[in-house]
Enzyme design. Structure first.
Site, mmCIF file in Angstrom:
data_model
loop_
_atom_site.group_PDB
_atom_site.id
_atom_site.type_symbol
_atom_site.label_atom_id
_atom_site.label_comp_id
_atom_site.label_asym_id
_atom_site.label_seq_id
_atom_site.Cartn_x
_atom_site.Cartn_y
_atom_site.Cartn_z
ATOM 1 N N ASN A 222 7.773 -3.950 0.395
ATOM 2 C CA ASN A 222 7.444 -2.611 0.856
ATOM 3 C C ASN A 222 8.302 -2.262 2.055
ATOM 4 O O ASN A 222 8.244 -2.937 3.083
ATOM 5 C CB ASN A 222 5.971 -2.522 1.261
ATOM 6 C CG ASN A 222 5.535 -1.087 1.486
ATOM 7 O OD1 ASN A 222 5.408 -0.319 0.533
ATOM 8 N ND2 ASN A 222 5.341 -0.719 2.735
ATOM 9 N N GLU A 223 9.107 -1.219 1.890
ATOM 10 C CA GLU A 223 9.906 -0.690 2.996
ATOM 11 C C GLU A 223 10.601 -1.806 3.794
ATOM 12 O O GLU A 223 10.334 -1.984 4.994
ATOM 13 C CB GLU A 223 9.046 0.170 3.931
ATOM 14 C CG GLU A 223 8.554 1.446 3.280
ATOM 15 C CD GLU A 223 7.811 2.365 4.237
ATOM 16 O OE1 GLU A 223 7.410 1.904 5.315
ATOM 17 O OE2 GLU A 223 7.627 3.553 3.898
ATOM 18 N N GLU B 184 6.311 7.371 -1.955
ATOM 19 C CA GLU B 184 5.170 7.618 -1.064
ATOM 20 C C GLU B 184 5.396 8.905 -0.298
ATOM 21 O O GLU B 184 6.523 9.194 0.125
ATOM 22 C CB GLU B 184 5.044 6.525 0.007
ATOM 23 C CG GLU B 184 4.559 5.194 -0.442
ATOM 24 C CD GLU B 184 4.464 4.247 0.765
ATOM 25 O OE1 GLU B 184 4.272 4.708 1.903
ATOM 26 O OE2 GLU B 184 4.605 3.041 0.543
ATOM 27 N N GLU C 129 -5.261 2.341 8.921
ATOM 28 C CA GLU C 129 -4.803 3.625 8.365
ATOM 29 C C GLU C 129 -5.943 4.507 7.867
ATOM 30 O O GLU C 129 -5.756 5.323 6.979
ATOM 31 C CB GLU C 129 -3.781 3.355 7.262
ATOM 32 C CG GLU C 129 -2.565 2.627 7.813
ATOM 33 C CD GLU C 129 -1.369 2.605 6.881
ATOM 34 O OE1 GLU C 129 -0.373 3.271 7.198
ATOM 35 O OE2 GLU C 129 -1.437 1.911 5.855
ATOM 36 N N LYS C 130 -7.122 4.344 8.491
ATOM 37 C CA LYS C 130 -8.268 5.096 7.972
ATOM 38 C C LYS C 130 -8.183 6.594 8.269
ATOM 39 O O LYS C 130 -8.871 7.380 7.645
ATOM 40 C CB LYS C 130 -9.584 4.516 8.466
ATOM 41 C CG LYS C 130 -9.740 4.396 9.961
ATOM 42 C CD LYS C 130 -11.111 3.787 10.249
ATOM 43 C CE LYS C 130 -11.246 3.356 11.696
ATOM 44 N NZ LYS C 130 -10.411 2.177 12.000
ATOM 45 N N PHE C 131 -7.324 6.992 9.202
ATOM 46 C CA PHE C 131 -7.183 8.429 9.461
ATOM 47 C C PHE C 131 -5.982 9.030 8.731
ATOM 48 O O PHE C 131 -5.606 10.177 8.964
ATOM 49 C CB PHE C 131 -7.109 8.698 10.966
ATOM 50 C CG PHE C 131 -8.378 8.305 11.663
ATOM 51 C CD1 PHE C 131 -9.577 8.929 11.337
ATOM 52 C CD2 PHE C 131 -8.394 7.276 12.586
ATOM 53 C CE1 PHE C 131 -10.763 8.546 11.941
ATOM 54 C CE2 PHE C 131 -9.571 6.886 13.195
ATOM 55 C CZ PHE C 131 -10.767 7.519 12.869
ATOM 56 N N HIS C 132 -5.373 8.233 7.868
ATOM 57 C CA HIS C 132 -4.257 8.727 7.052
ATOM 58 C C HIS C 132 -4.844 9.382 5.803
ATOM 59 O O HIS C 132 -5.729 8.835 5.158
ATOM 60 C CB HIS C 132 -3.378 7.539 6.659
ATOM 61 C CG HIS C 132 -2.035 7.908 6.120
ATOM 62 N ND1 HIS C 132 -1.848 8.537 4.909
ATOM 63 C CD2 HIS C 132 -0.796 7.710 6.642
ATOM 64 C CE1 HIS C 132 -0.556 8.712 4.711
ATOM 65 N NE2 HIS C 132 0.101 8.222 5.742
ATOM 66 N N TRP D 243 0.159 8.049 12.105
ATOM 67 C CA TRP D 243 0.983 7.286 13.049
ATOM 68 C C TRP D 243 1.898 8.167 13.885
ATOM 69 O O TRP D 243 2.667 7.648 14.688
ATOM 70 C CB TRP D 243 1.784 6.231 12.296
ATOM 71 C CG TRP D 243 2.390 6.722 11.015
ATOM 72 C CD1 TRP D 243 1.857 6.557 9.763
ATOM 73 C CD2 TRP D 243 3.594 7.472 10.843
ATOM 74 N NE1 TRP D 243 2.664 7.158 8.819
ATOM 75 C CE2 TRP D 243 3.740 7.733 9.454
ATOM 76 C CE3 TRP D 243 4.564 7.963 11.714
ATOM 77 C CZ2 TRP D 243 4.811 8.451 8.927
ATOM 78 C CZ3 TRP D 243 5.634 8.680 11.193
ATOM 79 C CH2 TRP D 243 5.746 8.911 9.811
HETATM 80 C C1 GLA Z 1 4.501 3.514 4.953
HETATM 81 C C2 GLA Z 1 3.915 2.359 4.180
HETATM 82 C C3 GLA Z 1 2.549 2.626 3.635
HETATM 83 C C4 GLA Z 1 1.694 3.369 4.633
HETATM 84 C C5 GLA Z 1 2.413 4.633 4.994
HETATM 85 C C6 GLA Z 1 1.583 5.526 5.883
HETATM 86 O O1 GLA Z 1 5.267 4.335 4.199
HETATM 87 O O2 GLA Z 1 4.749 1.944 3.127
HETATM 88 O O3 GLA Z 1 1.951 1.398 3.300
HETATM 89 O O4 GLA Z 1 1.518 2.588 5.757
HETATM 90 O O5 GLA Z 1 3.597 4.319 5.657
HETATM 91 O O6 GLA Z 1 2.233 6.721 6.184
#
Ligand code: GLA
Length: 699
Positions: free
Chosen positions: A164-165, A322, A370-373, A330
């Site tokens: 992931n990223e 995504e 990340e509960k406020f995402h 964030w």
């Molecule tokens: C990144 C991550 C995700 C999530 C998002 C939130 O892109 O890959 O898992 O944390 O940010 O914006």
């Protein structure tokens, strides 16, 4: 000189893979491990309701899939997979290696990533361990193989999502293992220590190395570090992370030889990786993009992200892996999207070549960081604006499947090179205000405003399909890139470079004779001296008769930067009339059959339009409205069928708070309405149309 090849050839044994399936992909990261199994059934039912056809599964599941070293648990995973398959939802299956389990950190503290100042990055959050750690490599290989072997042959796994990223948080490690790996990389690049000493210019400040063991990564030190060491370390880190990706990819291919493998990039937002190299190793390019929600230009930066991703994909379709359906969690201030904004954002990515739009994440977390995402299913449930819009968008996307595989055809390209960006943003440049990102953005904004669709292109790549090439931030130019640009202009291309151009070569060594180095003949000038303008000050420019603008066009102002130019063939078209460098500031030079423009000052987008529009004869891809003019916030991009049918799809997005009236012909795929030139089409504030029409010729 031993340079790392800029663009490695892709593996010829692999078929050109594409976005899987036949539908526009719609879905999200699905993290069922956060929820009680009773929720899973509701999840898949709601996914069907929303039109979701693909989810990314297992990204953060390492600790659940392998609760103890070598002990695997697939019960919960099989149940979730079964539910998704039963519901006809395809799976983009992740390798969970971006979040090593706690047992891994306990067993292998030496695998922790070490920052430049010597601090350890511990567990308790997420992110890669040291990319050179043998223990991490072995553990990542083991879980990757276990997951892929477990689902081998499952046709509902239609794509693989490695890690992931990569690079977020950064993967640059300074542990002892990484020091050794860096030295090996340097030995491969330079062959011998004498060559490294020459390339790095270690005679300066007496940094000479007498033994390989003395060479280190650019760790925290007294003051500015050796810039070539820093540049090489950035290249090395990108290569190291890429090696981690290809290692996992190759394990997957043993079990899934024909299933496309991707990893989610962060196109404009990743300083860590040279994605031109990465894209060559990916079957399908995908990216993550989060709106700069507070920026009044958010739609412009979204478009820039899409254009870069499409360019990385070689102009083939790509996937938005995504994004947020509303707020992120964030940024300093996380603005929720306004009604209709998410639809417009999603369709803006489709307009620029995406064949899939996925979100982070399916169901909004109740616990954790990340509960406020935002998520497709918010805390407040399904009786919400967000979920209603999610369902409506899912419905609309099913009407756009015929856009899949169509291509955007830009005639204008911007040079984009991570090597140059790394170098430009190092310490001790003439001005900290001269960072590559702002330079790129100013130029992109000017072009977006006027409705000129652009590709991004590596400076050494084929420029043949473009009429105009711009170099907004090409501080570093290799000899091969310079020859490429020179040939483009000589053949008749129109080229424009912006300041701090072609200053160093790929060793971060200033070109002999000064900027613009090997392109002095092309631009017809030499930069004698750079003279930054203090913050808050402006310089006034006035056109000369050669500028191609009416002499009463008025003055434009420049900031940040000026250069004392010595002309050798170029003619000044705008002169500075005050400030530290009176005289020619913007020049034009005829070279071969083409033209090369140089802008030696920093101009805001509107000033770029005043100065460069008359000089470059750029195409415009957005229609004029019936009320006259091309409103800035009316966006239009066309995707063309590649089957020779001449069919095209123009996506029109109204980012304005007022309606626009247009003379459109074709069929709006979103409303099903036939549009006739004789009947004006009104695009309401915030609305979008996807007009299918016939074209003649290539455009
Ligand atoms: C990144 C991550 C995700 C999530 C998002 C939130 O892109 O890959 O898992 O944390 O940010 O914006």
């Amino acid at each position: 000189m031993t340079a790392t090849p800029a663009l490695p050839a892709s593996d010829p044994s692999r078929p050109t893979a594409t976005v899987p399936g036949s539908k526009v992909l719609y879905g999200a990261d699905y993290n069922p491990e956060q929820w009680d199994p009773s929720i899973w059934r509701e999840d898949v039912a709601l996914m069907r309701q929303a039109g979701v056809n693909t989810v990314s599964l297992g990204i953060w599941s390492w600790a659940l899939l392998e609760p103890a070293p070598g002990q695997f648990c697939f019960d919960w995973f099989d149940e979730v997979l079964g539910l998704l398959v039963e519901a006809g939802i395809d799976v983009d299956l992740a390798t969970p290696t971006a979040a090593p389990p706690s047992w891994f950190y306990r067993a292998h503290p030496e695998a922790r990533l070490v920052e430049a100042d010597g601090t350890y990055r511990n567990g308790g959050s997420r992110g890669i361990c040291c990319p050179h750690s043998p223990a991490y490599a072995a553990a990542a290989a083991r879980i990757t193989d276990a997951v892929a072997a477990h689902v081998a042959g499952n046709p509902h796994v239609t794509m693989w999502h490695v890690h992931n990223e990569y690079g977020a948080p950064g993967g640059d490690c300074h542990c002892e293992t990484s020091q050794a790996a860096f030295r090996d990389w340097l030995k491969h690049r330079y062959g011998c220590l004498d060559e490294l000493n020459r390339a790095w210019g270690t005679a300066f400040w007496g940094q000479l190395y007498g033994d390989w063991s003395e060479v280190t990564t650019p760790r925290h030190s007294g003051t500015a570090l050796n810039p070539t060491c820093e540049l090489d370390f950035a290249r090395f880190t990108s290569d190291s992370l890429l090696a981690r990706f290809t290692a996992e990819r190759d394990i997957i291919r043993k079990h899934f030889p024909r299933t496309p493998v991707t990893t989610n990039l962060m196109a404009t937002n990743c300083p860590a990786n040279d994605y031109w190299r990465w894209a060559q190793d990916m079957d399908v390019v995908s990216t993550d993009y989060y709106l700069e929600a507070d920026s009044p230009e958010s739609q412009i930066w979204l478009a820039m992200e899409s254009d870069l991703t499409r360019s990385l994909a070689g102009n083939r379709p790509w996937i938005l892996m995504e994004h947020a359906v509303s707020a992120v969690s964030w940024q300093p201030h996380n603005r929720a999207k306004m009604p209709g904004e998410e639809r417009r954002n999603a369709l803006a990515h489709i307009a620029r070549g995406a064949d899939g739009v996925l979100a982070f994440q399916w169901r909004q977390s109740r616990r954790g960081a990340e509960k406020f995402h935002s998520a497709m299913v918010p805390h407040a449930g399904t009786d919400t604006r967000v979920f209603r819009e999610v369902c409506a968008l899912g419905g609309e996307l099913t009407g756009l499947d015929e856009l899949r595989g169509t291509e955007v055809r830009a005639r204008v390209a911007l040079l984009w090179d991570w090597n140059s960006f790394w170098a430009q943003d190092l310490a001790w440049r003439p001005s900290v205000l001269m960072r590559h990102r702002e330079q790129m953005r100013r130029v992109y904004e000017w072009l977006w405003d006027r409705g000129t669709t652009v590709d991004f292109v590596h400076p050494e790549a084929d420029l043949g399909r473009y009429d105009v090439v711009l170099a907004p931030a090409s501080y570093l130019i290799s000899d091969a890139a310079a020859a490429n640009v020179a040939a483009f202009v000589h053949r008749g291309g129109r080229f424009a470079a912006l300041p701090f151009f072609a200053v160093v070569d790929d060793e971060e060594c200033v070109h002999e004779g000064g900027a613009p180095g090997p392109l002095r003949d092309v631009l017809g000038l030499t930069v004698e001296e750079v003279r930054p303008i203090p913050e808050g000050c402006e310089v006034t420019l006035a056109p000369t008769p050669a500028a191609g603008v009416p002499q009463d066009a008025g003055a434009v102002t420049a900031t940040v930067w000026s250069e004392h130019l010595r002309l050798a063939g170029a003619r000044g078209v705008w002169n500075a009339v005050d400030g530290p460098t009176p005289g020619p500031a913007i020049t034009v030079h005829d070279y071969g059959r083409g033209t090369a423009v140089y802008v030696s000052v920093v101009l805001q987008p509107r000033a770029l339009a005043t100065v460069l529009d008359p000089l470059l004869d750029l195409p415009i891809d957005k229609p004029a409205t019936l009320d006259g003019g091309r409103p800035r916030n009316l966006e239009a991009v066309t995707r063309h069928a590649t089957d020779g049918s001449g069919r095209a799809y123009t996506v029109l997005l109204n980012h304005d708070a007022v309606a626009h009236r247009l003379a459109l012909v074709g069929n709006d795929l979103l409303t099903g309405r036939e549009l006739h030139a004789t009947e004006p089409t009104t695009l309401a504030p915030g609305d979008v149309a996807v007009v299918c029409h016939e074209t003649t010729g290539d455009h």
